[in-house]
Enzyme design. Structure first.
Site, PDB file in Angstrom:
ATOM      1  N   LYS A 124       0.867  -1.191   0.000  1.00 32.70           N
ATOM      2  CA  LYS A 124       0.000   0.000   0.000  1.00 32.70           C
ATOM      3  C   LYS A 124       0.894   1.229   0.000  1.00 32.70           C
ATOM      4  O   LYS A 124       2.038   1.170   0.484  1.00 32.70           O
ATOM      5  CB  LYS A 124      -0.874   0.009   1.261  1.00 32.70           C
ATOM      6  CG  LYS A 124      -2.100   0.870   1.152  1.00 32.70           C
ATOM      7  CD  LYS A 124      -3.275   0.112   0.558  1.00 32.70           C
ATOM      8  CE  LYS A 124      -4.468   0.993   0.312  1.00 32.70           C
ATOM      9  NZ  LYS A 124      -5.673   0.212  -0.004  1.00 32.70           N
ATOM     10  N   ASP A 164      -7.037   4.199  -4.391  1.00 28.50           N
ATOM     11  CA  ASP A 164      -7.670   4.057  -3.065  1.00 28.50           C
ATOM     12  C   ASP A 164      -8.312   5.427  -2.795  1.00 28.50           C
ATOM     13  O   ASP A 164      -8.593   6.174  -3.748  1.00 28.50           O
ATOM     14  CB  ASP A 164      -6.629   3.668  -1.999  1.00 28.50           C
ATOM     15  CG  ASP A 164      -7.264   3.306  -0.654  1.00 28.50           C
ATOM     16  OD1 ASP A 164      -7.855   2.224  -0.548  1.00 28.50           O
ATOM     17  OD2 ASP A 164      -7.186   4.111   0.296  1.00 28.50           O
TER      18      ASP A 164
HETATM   19  N1  LIG Z   1     -11.118   1.915  -4.562  1.00 22.94           N
HETATM   20  C1  LIG Z   1     -11.029   0.630  -4.359  1.00 22.94           C
HETATM   21  O1  LIG Z   1     -10.993  -0.173  -5.296  1.00 22.94           O
HETATM   22  C2  LIG Z   1     -11.016   0.078  -2.988  1.00 22.94           C
HETATM   23  C3  LIG Z   1     -11.234   0.874  -1.879  1.00 22.94           C
HETATM   24  N2  LIG Z   1     -11.328   0.306  -0.648  1.00 22.94           N
HETATM   25  C4  LIG Z   1     -11.612   1.110   0.528  1.00 22.94           C
HETATM   26  O2  LIG Z   1     -12.887   1.708   0.386  1.00 22.94           O
HETATM   27  C5  LIG Z   1     -12.945   2.963   1.088  1.00 22.94           C
HETATM   28  C6  LIG Z   1     -13.400   4.059   0.141  1.00 22.94           C
HETATM   29  O3  LIG Z   1     -12.470   4.158  -0.924  1.00 22.94           O
HETATM   30  P1  LIG Z   1     -12.847   4.843  -2.328  1.00 22.94           P
HETATM   31  O4  LIG Z   1     -14.295   4.836  -2.524  1.00 22.94           O
HETATM   32  O5  LIG Z   1     -11.961   4.238  -3.320  1.00 22.94           O
HETATM   33  O6  LIG Z   1     -12.324   6.328  -2.071  1.00 22.94           O
HETATM   34  P2  LIG Z   1     -12.913   7.701  -2.664  1.00 22.94           P
HETATM   35  O7  LIG Z   1     -11.841   8.694  -2.442  1.00 22.94           O
HETATM   36  O8  LIG Z   1     -13.445   7.494  -4.015  1.00 22.94           O
HETATM   37  O9  LIG Z   1     -14.139   7.999  -1.700  1.00 22.94           O
HETATM   38  C7  LIG Z   1     -13.959   8.082  -0.326  1.00 22.94           C
HETATM   39  C8  LIG Z   1     -15.274   8.494   0.310  1.00 22.94           C
HETATM   40  O10 LIG Z   1     -15.166   8.401   1.714  1.00 22.94           O
HETATM   41  C9  LIG Z   1     -15.238   9.706   2.305  1.00 22.94           C
HETATM   42  N3  LIG Z   1     -14.199   9.845   3.316  1.00 22.94           N
HETATM   43  C10 LIG Z   1     -12.863   9.748   3.139  1.00 22.94           C
HETATM   44  N4  LIG Z   1     -12.219   9.971   4.288  1.00 22.94           N
HETATM   45  C11 LIG Z   1     -13.179  10.206   5.207  1.00 22.94           C
HETATM   46  C12 LIG Z   1     -13.155  10.504   6.579  1.00 22.94           C
HETATM   47  N5  LIG Z   1     -11.996  10.595   7.251  1.00 22.94           N
HETATM   48  N6  LIG Z   1     -14.341  10.677   7.231  1.00 22.94           N
HETATM   49  C13 LIG Z   1     -15.504  10.585   6.556  1.00 22.94           C
HETATM   50  N7  LIG Z   1     -15.595  10.322   5.237  1.00 22.94           N
HETATM   51  C14 LIG Z   1     -14.449  10.128   4.583  1.00 22.94           C
HETATM   52  C15 LIG Z   1     -14.977  10.675   1.176  1.00 22.94           C
HETATM   53  O11 LIG Z   1     -15.539  11.934   1.456  1.00 22.94           O
HETATM   54  P3  LIG Z   1     -14.784  13.290   0.976  1.00 22.94           P
HETATM   55  O12 LIG Z   1     -15.006  13.339  -0.491  1.00 22.94           O
HETATM   56  O13 LIG Z   1     -15.433  14.361   1.741  1.00 22.94           O
HETATM   57  O14 LIG Z   1     -13.323  13.104   1.348  1.00 22.94           O
HETATM   58  C16 LIG Z   1     -15.633   9.938   0.011  1.00 22.94           C
HETATM   59  O15 LIG Z   1     -17.024  10.091   0.042  1.00 22.94           O
HETATM   60  C17 LIG Z   1     -11.552   3.138   1.681  1.00 22.94           C
HETATM   61  O16 LIG Z   1     -11.538   2.596   2.978  1.00 22.94           O
HETATM   62  C18 LIG Z   1     -10.668   2.285   0.776  1.00 22.94           C
HETATM   63  O17 LIG Z   1      -9.492   1.871   1.415  1.00 22.94           O
HETATM   64  C19 LIG Z   1     -11.215  -1.042  -0.467  1.00 22.94           C
HETATM   65  C20 LIG Z   1     -10.975  -1.864  -1.519  1.00 22.94           C
HETATM   66  C21 LIG Z   1     -10.773  -1.360  -2.845  1.00 22.94           C
HETATM   67  O1  LIG Z   2      -6.652  -2.764  -6.807  1.00 24.87           O
HETATM   68  C1  LIG Z   2      -5.712  -2.773  -6.057  1.00 24.87           C
HETATM   69  O2  LIG Z   2      -4.577  -3.125  -6.344  1.00 24.87           O
HETATM   70  C2  LIG Z   2      -5.838  -2.315  -4.630  1.00 24.87           C
HETATM   71  C3  LIG Z   2      -7.200  -2.065  -4.106  1.00 24.87           C
HETATM   72  C4  LIG Z   2      -7.051  -1.623  -2.700  1.00 24.87           C
HETATM   73  O3  LIG Z   2      -6.328  -0.695  -2.415  1.00 24.87           O
HETATM   74  C5  LIG Z   2      -7.697  -2.373  -1.631  1.00 24.87           C
HETATM   75  O4  LIG Z   2      -8.114  -3.505  -1.854  1.00 24.87           O
HETATM   76  O5  LIG Z   2      -7.777  -1.844  -0.510  1.00 24.87           O
END
Ligand SMILES: NC(=O)C1=CN([C@@H]2O[C@H](COP(=O)(O)OP(=O)(O)OC[C@H]3O[C@@H](n4cnc5c(N)ncnc54)[C@H](OP(=O)(O)O)[C@@H]3O)[C@@H](O)[C@H]2O)C=CC1
Ligand SMILES: O=C(O)CCC(=O)C(=O)O
Length: 444
Positions: A124, A164
């Site tokens: 990561k 992420d």
């Molecule tokens: N993208 C992926 O493929 C994967 C993501 N994840 C996990 O999923 C989660 C969301 O990721 P993803 O959708 O990609 O990220 P994005 O940046 O696309 O979206 C994040 C969302 O969460 C909100 N957010 C972020 N930080 C905070 C906080 N401290 N408190 C409250 N709200 C918060 C953001 O709001 P704002 O816009 O206001 O910051 C936004 O709505 C994370 O935990 C990530 O690690 C897990 C597996 C894969």
């Molecule tokens: O697609 C990837 O390599 C990573 C996705 C990711 O960051 C997660 O699974 O939390």
């Protein structure tokens, strides 16, 4: 090994890393028994070799903002474990990023990637750079500066980053462009790329869709239909958006979404047209979720999370520790029957204990959100073969991977009373594969 002693030792050696301690503590507590059935693990001190990352790169990122001011941020890449394949995991850009958060994410990623059945190790990375309020040009300059340092440590067979929080298709595109220029190669380093230059179809959808596929498997064990169920989703980014898209298509009613400023509650449910509005608002205009409430005349609660709203199912999809023990009690009091985590470690230890004690269906992120990295793995395969699969093909593979992960969780997590502890199931299944691979490859 004694889990508490290993944890105390890690806390002493690596103080001030609460998120890392939390993630390690959860895993150690559930694998202790399985670990101790293998004296050869203890003899080779496998547990410390598995908990402590292989290496950590940290570096200064220097970039120029639109006013011509020179800014600095910290950049990191944690290469946690590559026993079963190249380091693989996302890059996070958020003001809160520090070494502890990235260490917890890289540690979790190692078990998650093991569960996918694909040959990927765990890693990561990220930066304390906040994309909020930055222009497109600033984002591009930052991504380029970040990769100027990172590029020498990554490659298609060594370490493959992806997105992420704060890193989506736009950022991956800018990082990949710079990487290619420096490395002079056009292979699969980075996943989540644009479709035109090697990205896999369904990668943007994969984490959200995968989480719903996992939820369906859990519900199936109880003969429960998703149709008509009320769901609270948190977040409004990549994972949340495609979770909601899939839920709508299956006839569920999603009543909440959120961002870091607050949440909206729409008692009529977010339908396709409303979701399109959110996607445009978030992905194009980079607006705030509050604007949804203004547009559709529903409730907006500033500075709060949605867990106080009544629902059958909760799908936290924003960030770590966004659902506390008190939130869990409220959800349970309101009749919640299932929690499936799109985010990484969104539930605090107290919340997890409450869900397990109540014996509801509870899926930890490392199982439920593994669809994203799974399709990243499929993107790597397509890149290596220099071909691309159709959406249907990728979606079918994603479904089957999520079903397989569910089976592994049940195999290792089913208790004598018939209840499946998915936390234990995911941790033990993920651990055993990495442990066997490490043992086979000698003391490293
Ligand atoms: N993208 C992926 O493929 C994967 C993501 N994840 C996990 O999923 C989660 C969301 O990721 P993803 O959708 O990609 O990220 P994005 O940046 O696309 O979206 C994040 C969302 O969460 C909100 N957010 C972020 N930080 C905070 C906080 N401290 N408190 C409250 N709200 C918060 C953001 O709001 P704002 O816009 O206001 O910051 C936004 O709505 C994370 O935990 C990530 O690690 C897990 C597996 C894969
Ligand atoms: O697609 C990837 O390599 C990573 C996705 C990711 O960051 C997660 O699974 O939390």
């Amino acid at each position: 090994m004694k889990a508490s002693e290993v944890l105390d030792n890690l806390k002493r050696r690596f103080p001030n890393e609460p998120e890392y301690h939390q993630a390690v503590s959860e895993v150690l507590g559930t694998i202790e028994e399985a670990y101790n059935e293998h004296p050869e693990f203890e003899k080779s001190n496998l547990i410390e070799r598995l908990c402590i990352p292989d290496r950590i790169f940290s570096f200064r990122v220097t970039w120029m903002d639109d006013k011509g001011q020179i800014q600095t941020n910290m950049g990191y890449r944690i290469q946690h474990n590559n026993a079963i394949g190249p380091y693989k995991g996302g890059i996070r850009f958020h003001a809160s990023v520090n070494q502890s958060i990235l260490k917890f994410l890289a540690f979790e990623q190692t078990f998650k990637n093991s569960l996918t059945t694909l040959p990927m190790g765990g890693g990561k990375g990220g930066s304390d750079f906040s994309p909020r309020g930055k222009s497109n040009a600033e984002i591009m300059r930052f991504c380029q500066a970040f990769v100027l340092e990172l590029w020498r440590h990554i490659g298609p067979d060594t370490d493959v980053p992806a997105g992420d929080i704060g890193v989506g298709g736009r950022e991956v595109g800018y990082m990949y462009g710079m990487y290619k220029k420096l490395a002079q190669e056009n292979t699969g380093t980075f996943t989540g790329k644009g479709r035109e230059f090697g990205g896999s179809l369904i990668r943007p959808e994969a984490t959200g869709y995968g989480n719903v596929y996992f939820l369906l498997e859990m519900l199936k064990t109880k003969g429960i239909d998703i149709k008509g169920k009320t769901v609270c989703v948190s977040g409004s980014g990549n994972v949340a958006q495609y979770t909601v898209e899939k839920l709508i298509s299956l006839g569920a009613k999603v009543v909440t979404m959120s961002d870091s400023d607050g949440y909206i509650y729409d008692p009529d449910g977010i339908d396709r047209a409303k979701l399109d509005y959110i996607m445009e608002l978030k992905n194009l205009y980079r607006g705030r979720i509050r604007e949804y409430a203004e547009q559709y005349g529903c409730k907006y609660v500033a500075g709060a999370r949605p867990w106080g709203e009544k629902c059958d199912i909760a799908m936290p999809s924003a960030t770590q520790n966004e659902l506390t023990g008190d939130d869990a009690k409220t959800l349970l009091d309101n009749g919640c029957i299932a929690v499936s985590e799109g985010a990484n470690m969104p539930s605090t230890p107290e919340a997890i204990d409450a869900f397990l004690e109540a014996k509801i269906l509870y899926a930890p992120g490392k199982a439920a959100n593994a669809g994203g990295v799974s399709v990243s793995g499929l993107e790597m395969t397509q890149n290596a073969q220099k071909l691309s699969w159709s959406s249907e093909e990728v979606d079918e593979k994603l479904k089957s991977i999520m079903q397989n992960i569910h089976e592994q969780c049940v195999k290792y997590g089913k208790q004598a009373d018939g209840y499946t502890n998915y936390v234990k199931g995911a941790n033990v299944a993920g651990f055993m594969k990495v442990a066997k691979a490490m043992m086979a490859q000698g003391i490293l």
